[in-house]
Design a protein around this motif. Structure first.
Motif, short mmCIF file in Angstrom:
data_model
loop_
_atom_site.label_atom_id
_atom_site.label_comp_id
_atom_site.label_asym_id
_atom_site.label_seq_id
_atom_site.Cartn_x
_atom_site.Cartn_y
_atom_site.Cartn_z
N GLY A 169 63.38 8.92 -5.85
CA GLY A 169 64.06 7.76 -5.15
C GLY A 169 64.34 7.87 -3.73
O GLY A 169 64.64 6.95 -2.95
N SER A 196 59.47 3.58 -12.09
CA SER A 196 60.77 2.84 -11.52
C SER A 196 61.70 3.78 -11.13
O SER A 196 61.67 5.03 -11.64
N ARG A 197 62.37 3.28 -10.24
CA ARG A 197 63.68 4.14 -10.05
C ARG A 197 64.71 4.24 -11.07
O ARG A 197 65.38 5.36 -11.29
N GLU A 198 64.68 3.12 -11.90
CA GLU A 198 65.74 3.08 -13.11
C GLU A 198 64.95 3.74 -14.21
O GLU A 198 63.89 3.14 -14.81
N ILE A 199 65.52 4.72 -14.85
CA ILE A 199 65.02 5.41 -16.01
C ILE A 199 65.49 5.18 -17.13
O ILE A 199 64.94 5.63 -18.35
N GLN A 211 64.40 14.44 -12.95
CA GLN A 211 64.35 13.08 -12.49
C GLN A 211 63.07 12.67 -11.97
O GLN A 211 62.70 11.27 -12.24
N ARG A 239 60.84 9.37 -13.37
CA ARG A 239 60.64 8.16 -12.53
C ARG A 239 59.20 7.91 -12.43
O ARG A 239 59.03 6.79 -12.38
N PHE A 270 57.30 8.59 -6.44
CA PHE A 270 59.01 8.20 -6.15
C PHE A 270 59.64 9.22 -5.68
O PHE A 270 60.73 8.93 -5.24
#
Length: 372
Positions: A6, A208-211, A199, A203, A3
């Protein structure tokens, strides 16, 4: 799948980063402003013995005697006026330079570190003058304050700006600029290098990009707190250089100069040698110019009797403190500094990410031009 913070899922427009950073940074600074005021009072207290000692008692004393608006939140207007444009400039410069360096194949940690340096340097043009006004108003409290005599007595923000420019000159608004950069550039660089790495790990862990809220707060707080601890020695030197009163009878190295040498402006005379103290009667009873801390609050308060640093040099200051106080002198106040930088960084970066996601919904844009 990697990731990488992101990057492979697209980048928000830089204007979104600037708006989110400005709002998040200003909110974080306003939340922590009362603690900033307490530390400024502790650093700039000219009384012996000092009126403000421990954090808790100082906070309660200011709240009880002076209230919130002109006490704990004195100087909030210049703080906000400097915080928003400063963080807008920081995040705009940071994102632009980071993306260009990554696109040119520069190693990510180097890109994050360098972008943090550049971002803080761009923002310093705005935040240093605003912080000079803010810290003086914080130290003063209300106009004609009966509870604390700081040496400053301005009617408000604009009166302070006009008075400083008229009586001390425009350059005084950039007092402590070099010392501020020595501390804040490394802090911002390390803070965002750690934050980007944390970050990325979060991830990868979440796939996922949403943590989630907890990890968002934790990664921001960890990045700021770790950077605050590492840069604590620079904070100690900067604070001592900016809070010490120069015209005290400090013996310095003998030099072939006159006994008294005037400093900039209309006041301040520093004794440079000790052949004959008689021509100079005594230091002025009260000074208007006291170079107190400017920038994010230093949480270091020099111990009583700490050796003054009469050389305006960060590295010589570090050496002198080490020789007289040891490693402990470098990390004096590291606990409060860790708490402040952790909380402020966690709040700011959590709000930054939250507002970014909201802007993606409110102001949708085509992603093709931003993909890595």
């Amino acid at each position: 799948m990697t990731f990488d913070n992101g990057e492979l899922e697209g980048r928000p427009p830089i204007i979104h980063s600037m708006i989110a950073g400005g709002l998040g940074g200003t909110t974080g600074d306003m939340l922590m402003h009362s603690l900033d005021t307490v530390k400024t009072r502790q650093q700039g207290d000219p009384h012996l013995p000092p009126k403000y000692t421990s954090l808790g008692s100082s906070y309660y004393t200011i709240l009880r005697q002076e209230g919130v608006a002109r006490g704990l939140y004195g100087g909030w207007l210049p703080a906000m006026m400097g915080s928003f444009p400063g963080t807008v400039l920081f995040f705009g410069t940071y994102e632009w330079s980071k993306r260009h360096m990554l696109d040119y194949g520069i190693q990510p940690h180097i890109a994050y570190l360098t972008a943090g340096f550049l971002g803080d340097f761009a923002a310093s043009v705005v935040y240093v003058p605003s912080e000079v006004l803010k810290t003086r108003l914080q130290l003063q409290g209300r106009f004609n304050n009966p509870y604390f005599k700081s040496g400053y007595n301005y009617r408000g923000t604009f009166d302070a700006a006009k008075t400083i420019v008229r009586t001390e000159g425009f350059p005084e608004l950039f007092s402590g600029y070099k010392a501020t950069l020595y501390r804040d550039l490394p802090f911002s660089a390390l803070q965002f290098m750690f934050y980007e790495q944390f970050q990325s790990w979060a991830r990868d862990y979440k796939k996922s990009r949403e943590i989630g809220v907890r990890l968002e707060l934790l990664t921001g707080a960890a990045g700021g707190g770790l950077a605050g601890v590492i840069t604590c020695p620079l904070d100690v030197v900067k604070t001592r250089l900016q809070t010490q009163i120069d015209p005290v009878p400090v013996v310095s190295k003998p030099k072939d100069r006159p006994v008294a040498e005037p400093l900039s402006g209309h006041h301040d005379t520093v004794l440079k040698s000790s052949p004959s103290p008689s021509p100079s009667p005594s230091p002025p009873p009260q000074q208007q110019k006291r170079p107190i801390s400017t920038s994010s609050p230093s949480t270091h308060t020099p111990r009583p009797g700490a050796m003054p640093l009469d050389e305006d040099s960060i590295f010589r200051g570090l050496k002198l403190i080490y020789k007289t106080e040891g490693i402990g002198g470098w990390f004096r106040g590291v606990g409060p500094r860790f708490v402040w930088t952790s909380v402020q960084s966690g709040c700011m970066l959590f709000l930054y990410q939250t507002i970014l996601r909201r802007l993606e919904v409110w102001l949708p844009v085509e992603r093709s031009g931003f993909s890595a």
